[in-house]
Enzyme design. Sequence first.
Site, PDB file in Angstrom:
ATOM      1  N   HIS A 212       0.825  -1.205   0.000  1.00  0.00           N
ATOM      2  CA  HIS A 212       0.000   0.000   0.000  1.00  0.00           C
ATOM      3  C   HIS A 212       0.864   1.263   0.000  1.00  0.00           C
ATOM      4  O   HIS A 212       2.045   1.242   0.376  1.00  0.00           O
ATOM      5  CB  HIS A 212      -0.924   0.008   1.218  1.00  0.00           C
ATOM      6  CG  HIS A 212      -0.167   0.020   2.523  1.00  0.00           C
ATOM      7  ND1 HIS A 212       0.395   1.157   3.066  1.00  0.00           N
ATOM      8  CD2 HIS A 212       0.124  -0.981   3.387  1.00  0.00           C
ATOM      9  CE1 HIS A 212       0.991   0.877   4.213  1.00  0.00           C
ATOM     10  NE2 HIS A 212       0.846  -0.422   4.433  1.00  0.00           N
ATOM     11  N   GLU A 288      -2.234  -7.071   7.836  1.00  0.00           N
ATOM     12  CA  GLU A 288      -0.921  -6.942   8.460  1.00  0.00           C
ATOM     13  C   GLU A 288      -0.911  -7.636   9.820  1.00  0.00           C
ATOM     14  O   GLU A 288      -1.961  -7.969  10.389  1.00  0.00           O
ATOM     15  CB  GLU A 288      -0.571  -5.454   8.609  1.00  0.00           C
ATOM     16  CG  GLU A 288       0.794  -5.134   9.217  1.00  0.00           C
ATOM     17  CD  GLU A 288       1.969  -5.762   8.473  1.00  0.00           C
ATOM     18  OE1 GLU A 288       2.134  -6.998   8.572  1.00  0.00           O
ATOM     19  OE2 GLU A 288       2.720  -5.013   7.814  1.00  0.00           O
TER      20      GLU A 288
END
Length: 408
Positions: A212, A288
């Site tokens: 990202h 994550e």
Amino acid sequence: MPHRFVVEADGGSRGNPGPAGYGAVVFDEETGQPLAEAAEFIGTATNNVAEYRGLIAGLRAAYALDPAAHVLVRMDSKLVVEQMSGRWKIKHPDMRPLATEAAGIFPAGQVSYAWVPREQNKHADRLANEAMDAGGRGEPWRPATAPPAAGPANPPGTGAGASVAPGPDAGLRASATPDAAGATEARPAAPTLGWSPAPDLGPPTTFVLLRHGETALTPRKRFSGSTGSDPELSPVGLRQAEHAAAALAARGTIEAVVTSPLRRCRQTARAVADRLGLDVQVDAGLRETDFGAWEGLTFAEVRERYPADLTTWLDSPKAAPTGGGESFATVADRVAAARDALIGQHPGRTVLVVTHVTPIKTLVRLALGAPPESLFRMELSAASLSAVAYFGDGNASLRLLNDTSHLR
């Protein structure tokens, strides 16, 4: 020279646990000729137990043919392949004795393992289902077509016209499968690993891995996991996402977009998907790491507040961050499961996977067979691109790592 065999094995359970059975077949690696089959109904068991029983039966059948042979085991059970290859630990107590038994049939070094998609394991799958069907009727498994009395003309390790001695498994038979006219059914040679010649397995499934774009926490190098503030992209991160989208659109190879559920990834994925005209699939397995009490802190702040926990975390992939976060081992299991599911959903396609530092590094580490400490030796910039290709024989190839050329 020792013979080279391919063992294909499978097992199934109708209920998991439920009525279960296994099937296994031994092929000559060079010709693809089936040399021995084994199948058995084993009563009530789980899928994994049945798969291990199939592996054991296949290895015993190969050993009966030639104890000095080199054997490639091909199974569609990622669990069995990874555990027997030594890459995954065997945690379940029912699996450990079965794995030990399988490992003891041939001397170390004579057996290797490869994962294959289920459609490439149809012979063993058919035998397992035949065994379960027979068990449902209260009958032992018998081959669908009776084998020739003498077995194959020249099976490995025997003289002309001799039959192969069956191993200890009840359902073993040694034969090629004849058709209605008595001719042996032709089979293509089974694929082999490494650099040896192999048939075309089709295009690999390729993951293009996009980290990202930046958030407000990224340049400050703060722990930003799955249970923190879930920050959005910063203005810099939004521009990075657009640059990545333009670069991927120019390549024209992306066929599907999958993202972590966290906001920074969903924003990055949406920028690419809108440019490509694709939908976005969300996969929670790509999130994550949960950094627990370290969320939002810098590395220096964690070292000051939790020095012992940080040292343990750096030394062991099984150690979790302070406050009940995830260990790297836990994340690896989660990411591997997501990987396998996506490969099954998108065979032979190029998939953009928008995720985070730890999942991307983990996918790279697993592809390379690298140790857990390699996670600390990779640089992965915001909005960088990496790529891993996954082949039908279970092999993986790292194609790209931390490419930021589209951001310059």
